[in-house]
Scaffold this motif. Sequence first.
Motif, PDB file in Angstrom:
ATOM      1  N   ALA A 131       0.829  -1.203   0.000  1.00 59.16           N
ATOM      2  CA  ALA A 131       0.000   0.000   0.000  1.00 59.16           C
ATOM      3  C   ALA A 131       0.863   1.253   0.000  1.00 59.16           C
ATOM      4  CB  ALA A 131      -0.936  -0.005   1.204  1.00 59.16           C
ATOM      5  N   LEU A 132       1.899   1.265   0.847  1.00 59.94           N
ATOM      6  CA  LEU A 132       2.770   2.443   0.922  1.00 59.94           C
ATOM      7  C   LEU A 132       3.594   2.602  -0.359  1.00 59.94           C
ATOM      8  CD1 LEU A 132       3.968   2.101   4.634  1.00 59.94           C
ATOM      9  CD2 LEU A 132       2.184   3.604   3.723  1.00 59.94           C
ATOM     10  N   ALA A 133       4.087   1.478  -0.892  1.00 59.54           N
ATOM     11  CA  ALA A 133       4.900   1.549  -2.115  1.00 59.54           C
ATOM     12  C   ALA A 133       4.069   2.012  -3.303  1.00 59.54           C
ATOM     13  CB  ALA A 133       5.520   0.182  -2.401  1.00 59.54           C
ATOM     14  N   MET A 134       2.843   1.500  -3.432  1.00 59.13           N
ATOM     15  CA  MET A 134       2.006   1.919  -4.547  1.00 59.13           C
ATOM     16  C   MET A 134       1.551   3.364  -4.396  1.00 59.13           C
ATOM     17  SD  MET A 134      -0.161  -1.553  -5.452  1.00 59.13           S
ATOM     18  CE  MET A 134      -1.141  -0.713  -6.703  1.00 59.13           C
ATOM     19  N   GLY A 135       1.434   3.831  -3.143  1.00 60.29           N
ATOM     20  CA  GLY A 135       1.154   5.245  -2.931  1.00 60.29           C
ATOM     21  C   GLY A 135       2.272   6.123  -3.482  1.00 60.29           C
ATOM     22  N   ARG A 136       3.508   5.662  -3.308  1.00 60.19           N
ATOM     23  CA  ARG A 136       4.656   6.412  -3.854  1.00 60.19           C
ATOM     24  C   ARG A 136       4.687   6.318  -5.380  1.00 60.19           C
ATOM     25  NH1 ARG A 136       7.259   3.851   0.690  1.00 60.19           N
ATOM     26  NH2 ARG A 136       7.667   5.376   2.332  1.00 60.19           N
ATOM     27  N   LEU A 137       4.382   5.147  -5.917  1.00 54.87           N
ATOM     28  CA  LEU A 137       4.335   5.009  -7.374  1.00 54.87           C
ATOM     29  C   LEU A 137       3.297   5.937  -7.981  1.00 54.87           C
ATOM     30  CD1 LEU A 137       4.595   1.121  -7.842  1.00 54.87           C
ATOM     31  CD2 LEU A 137       6.290   2.846  -8.525  1.00 54.87           C
ATOM     32  N   ALA A 138       2.180   6.099  -7.277  1.00 61.90           N
ATOM     33  CA  ALA A 138       1.120   6.972  -7.785  1.00 61.90           C
ATOM     34  C   ALA A 138       1.587   8.414  -7.884  1.00 61.90           C
ATOM     35  CB  ALA A 138      -0.118   6.871  -6.901  1.00 61.90           C
ATOM     36  N   ARG A 139       2.485   8.822  -6.988  1.00 60.41           N
ATOM     37  CA  ARG A 139       3.000  10.189  -7.057  1.00 60.41           C
ATOM     38  C   ARG A 139       3.834  10.401  -8.314  1.00 60.41           C
ATOM     39  NH1 ARG A 139       3.652   9.731  -1.271  1.00 60.41           N
ATOM     40  NH2 ARG A 139       5.873   9.262  -1.464  1.00 60.41           N
ATOM     41  N   THR A 140       4.436   9.337  -8.817  1.00 58.95           N
ATOM     42  CA  THR A 140       5.271   9.435 -10.016  1.00 58.95           C
ATOM     43  C   THR A 140       4.476   9.171 -11.289  1.00 58.95           C
ATOM     44  OG1 THR A 140       7.201   8.716  -8.750  1.00 58.95           O
ATOM     45  CG2 THR A 140       7.333   8.554 -11.155  1.00 58.95           C
ATOM     46  N   TYR A 141       3.659   8.129 -11.277  1.00 65.00           N
ATOM     47  CA  TYR A 141       2.976   7.688 -12.498  1.00 65.00           C
ATOM     48  C   TYR A 141       1.485   8.013 -12.519  1.00 65.00           C
ATOM     49  CZ  TYR A 141       7.277   4.999 -12.996  1.00 65.00           C
ATOM     50  OH  TYR A 141       8.595   4.630 -13.096  1.00 65.00           O
ATOM     51  N   GLY A 142       0.939   8.464 -11.403  1.00 67.48           N
ATOM     52  CA  GLY A 142      -0.489   8.719 -11.328  1.00 67.48           C
ATOM     53  C   GLY A 142      -1.236   7.509 -10.802  1.00 67.48           C
ATOM     54  N   ALA A 143      -2.366   7.756 -10.117  1.00 66.46           N
ATOM     55  CA  ALA A 143      -3.123   6.666  -9.505  1.00 66.46           C
ATOM     56  C   ALA A 143      -3.699   5.716 -10.553  1.00 66.46           C
ATOM     57  CB  ALA A 143      -4.246   7.241  -8.643  1.00 66.46           C
ATOM     58  N   LYS A 144      -4.197   6.256 -11.659  1.00 65.45           N
ATOM     59  CA  LYS A 144      -4.836   5.396 -12.659  1.00 65.45           C
ATOM     60  C   LYS A 144      -3.847   4.384 -13.234  1.00 65.45           C
ATOM     61  CE  LYS A 144      -7.059   5.418 -17.211  1.00 65.45           C
ATOM     62  NZ  LYS A 144      -7.552   6.225 -18.343  1.00 65.45           N
ATOM     63  N   ARG A 145      -2.671   4.830 -13.653  1.00 66.86           N
ATOM     64  CA  ARG A 145      -1.693   3.913 -14.234  1.00 66.86           C
ATOM     65  C   ARG A 145      -1.239   2.873 -13.214  1.00 66.86           C
ATOM     66  NH1 ARG A 145       2.442   7.778 -17.728  1.00 66.86           N
ATOM     67  NH2 ARG A 145       0.948   8.411 -19.340  1.00 66.86           N
ATOM     68  N   THR A 146      -1.094   3.301 -11.964  1.00 68.88           N
ATOM     69  CA  THR A 146      -0.662   2.366 -10.931  1.00 68.88           C
ATOM     70  C   THR A 146      -1.716   1.300 -10.680  1.00 68.88           C
ATOM     71  OG1 THR A 146       0.576   4.192  -9.907  1.00 68.88           O
ATOM     72  CG2 THR A 146       0.281   2.210  -8.605  1.00 68.88           C
ATOM     73  N   ILE A 147      -2.983   1.696 -10.677  1.00 75.06           N
ATOM     74  CA  ILE A 147      -4.067   0.718 -10.496  1.00 75.06           C
ATOM     75  C   ILE A 147      -4.104  -0.258 -11.671  1.00 75.06           C
ATOM     76  CG2 ILE A 147      -6.563   0.406 -10.296  1.00 75.06           C
ATOM     77  CD1 ILE A 147      -6.651   3.196  -8.979  1.00 75.06           C
ATOM     78  N   LEU A 148      -3.954   0.267 -12.883  1.00 66.99           N
ATOM     79  CA  LEU A 148      -3.945  -0.606 -14.058  1.00 66.99           C
ATOM     80  C   LEU A 148      -2.829  -1.645 -13.963  1.00 66.99           C
ATOM     81  CD1 LEU A 148      -4.661   1.966 -16.927  1.00 66.99           C
ATOM     82  CD2 LEU A 148      -6.188   0.149 -16.129  1.00 66.99           C
ATOM     83  N   GLY A 149      -1.662  -1.213 -13.516  1.00 65.15           N
ATOM     84  CA  GLY A 149      -0.564  -2.161 -13.331  1.00 65.15           C
ATOM     85  C   GLY A 149      -0.903  -3.229 -12.304  1.00 65.15           C
ATOM     86  N   SER A 150      -1.603  -2.835 -11.238  1.00 66.60           N
ATOM     87  CA  SER A 150      -1.978  -3.812 -10.217  1.00 66.60           C
ATOM     88  C   SER A 150      -2.975  -4.831 -10.756  1.00 66.60           C
ATOM     89  CB  SER A 150      -2.563  -3.103  -8.984  1.00 66.60           C
ATOM     90  OG  SER A 150      -3.896  -2.668  -9.213  1.00 66.60           O
ATOM     91  N   LEU A 151      -3.849  -4.413 -11.675  1.00 65.40           N
ATOM     92  CA  LEU A 151      -4.823  -5.348 -12.250  1.00 65.40           C
ATOM     93  C   LEU A 151      -4.137  -6.394 -13.128  1.00 65.40           C
ATOM     94  CD1 LEU A 151      -7.811  -2.977 -13.130  1.00 65.40           C
ATOM     95  CD2 LEU A 151      -7.478  -4.410 -11.110  1.00 65.40           C
ATOM     96  N   VAL A 152      -3.075  -5.991 -13.812  1.00 61.60           N
ATOM     97  CA  VAL A 152      -2.283  -6.970 -14.564  1.00 61.60           C
ATOM     98  C   VAL A 152      -1.695  -8.007 -13.603  1.00 61.60           C
ATOM     99  CG1 VAL A 152      -0.245  -7.294 -16.011  1.00 61.60           C
ATOM    100  CG2 VAL A 152      -1.765  -5.350 -16.417  1.00 61.60           C
TER     101      VAL A 152
END
Length: 451
Positions: free
Chosen positions: A309-330
């Motif tokens: 959760a914390l790591a993906m929160g940081r990824l969202a700051r760089t790539y945006g929440a939408k792209r990070t969620i899409l990556g998680s669905l893969v």
Amino acid sequence: MGTDTLGTAAADEAAERRREQRGWYFYDWACSVYSTSVLTVFLGPYLTEIAKTAADADGYVHPLGIPVSAGSFFAYAVSVSVILSVFVMPLAGAAADRTGRKKPLLAVAAYLGAAATAGMFFLDGDRYLLGGFLLIVANSSLAVSTVLYNSYLPQIAPPEERDAVSSRGWAFGYAAGALVLVANLVLFLAHDSFGVSEATAVRICLASAGLWWGAFTLVPLKRLRDRRTPPSEAGAPARGGWGQLVETVRDMRRHPHTLAFLLAYLVYNDGVQTVISQASVYGSEELGLEQSTLIVAVLLVQVLAVAGALAMGRLARTYGAKRTILGSLVAWTGTIGAGYFLPAGAPAWFFVLAAGIGLVLGGSQALSRSLFSHLVPRGKEAEYFSAYEMSDRGMSWLGPMIFGLTYQLTGSYRDAILSLVAFFVLGFVLLARVPVRRAVEDAGNPVPDRI
């Protein structure tokens, strides 16, 4: 002088906001133990065994005269709890928005759920109907309380803080789940040393989740504050659950991109919620794993979900929440697809699967919540979050229903788990088509730099 006064006021406002945020985190800390210890680990296998004890010679129980495979009873009970939530959540959300009094409604829902969970101590013998009833009450209460809890997010965090605040909330919840699971594991494995049977140890673990839920709910009730609704917005007559849902969806038609996001979330989160509620049943019934193995696996999920959760929160700051969620669905698609091929009686591979789930579970949920908070028109937070919660828990009846039906028709949980891949694939396609930046603008909210 004036500048100093403004600076002091801003500092005081920021300090009060942080205090509320810390109090808000503690509802995740309080209620997530139910999701972890009760729904994910203990209740599914235990209630299934109780139902099998009560079953007839053909393996069926007959709640309300309806023939139900004992192995499907838990999944069906989850579905019923979710459908019931549909009638209650929109009503609670609209009442909270109209009156501005979220805390009393949150307290009622939280303590009703906590009491039902504590009452699971009395599940023994063939009391499968009592177990189903308490599950329905607890699950529905959790859904209603989470509507109200989530609706605070836009009020306690400005747009640039929401991904981080939401992710910390989920991290708090998973940390609590891990902490209590350690205690559960000690009690379960050493139940003879404590002078109790294995079944009694399970009942204590179930009931303790209710006590934990009730005790730590006191923190957000003390720290969160209600925002009074202006008189012009209050006083409208409350509609029934479906009626209010219809009104909310009609209003969302003026924000079609918000509605499109909600549809995508409804689909992929149905898969997430089904994995959470049915993983232990799959592990115990299909893979033949011991309860202690399942507890360790879920503990692994909790620990990695905090980091995820914390790591993906940081990824969202760089790539945006939408792209990070899409990556998680893969990642979800690959992980659940691999679950179909797990060999029976092989705990190591189940732990690998648990690790994959843990790394994406917390982040995908936290970022979905924070992303949706940007798409909600101001003043309609609880109403819109009631629709969101129905996508989160309230509309997540299809996955458990398919899971239960597949088992009833095929006798195989492997076929059931494979069907869940479709939820993640379709959810990815639907989310990829949502123009979230335009959706934020249409809702009248400021657009973050990364979204």
